[in-house]
Design a protein around this motif. Structure first.
Motif, PDB file in Angstrom:
ATOM      1  N   THR A 227       9.896 -67.371   1.332  1.00  0.00           N
ATOM      2  CA  THR A 227       9.231 -66.262   1.549  1.00  0.00           C
ATOM      3  C   THR A 227      10.312 -64.546   1.337  1.00  0.00           C
TER       4      THR A 227
ATOM      5  N   ASN B 141      11.879 -61.915  -1.759  1.00  0.00           N
ATOM      6  CA  ASN B 141      11.474 -60.996  -1.196  1.00  0.00           C
ATOM      7  C   ASN B 141      13.204 -60.827  -2.516  1.00  0.00           C
TER       8      ASN B 141
ATOM      9  N   GLU C  55       4.155 -72.359   3.823  1.00  0.00           N
ATOM     10  CA  GLU C  55       4.853 -71.384   3.277  1.00  0.00           C
ATOM     11  C   GLU C  55       6.036 -70.696   4.046  1.00  0.00           C
TER      12      GLU C  55
ATOM     13  N   GLU D 125       9.819 -69.635   5.140  1.00  0.00           N
ATOM     14  CA  GLU D 125      10.122 -68.234   5.734  1.00  0.00           C
ATOM     15  C   GLU D 125      11.633 -68.619   3.955  1.00  0.00           C
TER      16      GLU D 125
END
Length: 64
Positions: free
Chosen positions: A33, A37, A28, A30
């Motif tokens: 992610t 977030n 997955e 960065e």
């Protein structure tokens, strides 16, 4: 770029996240992610409810 939510309505939103070409073929990326977030933090700050999450991890405009 972001909507300024000033009412107390219960908005249900979906998030769409796509792979950044620079992340290569990590399990997955960065980028995914970081995007997740950032969106989740924004949703929490603005009392938004997540309806669904859509991810194109591994799909870029180069291999679409």
């Amino acid at each position: 770029m972001f909507l300024n939510v000033s009412s107390s309505c219960d908005f249900k939103v979906a998030m769409y996240i796509r792979l950044s070409k620079e992340d290569g073929d990590k399990q997955e990326s960065e980028s995914v992610t970081n995007q997740r977030n950032l969106i989740l933090r924004y949703m929490k700050e603005n009392n938004l409810t997540l309806f669904n999450e859509y991810i194109d991890d591994g799909v870029s405009r180069d291999n679409f």
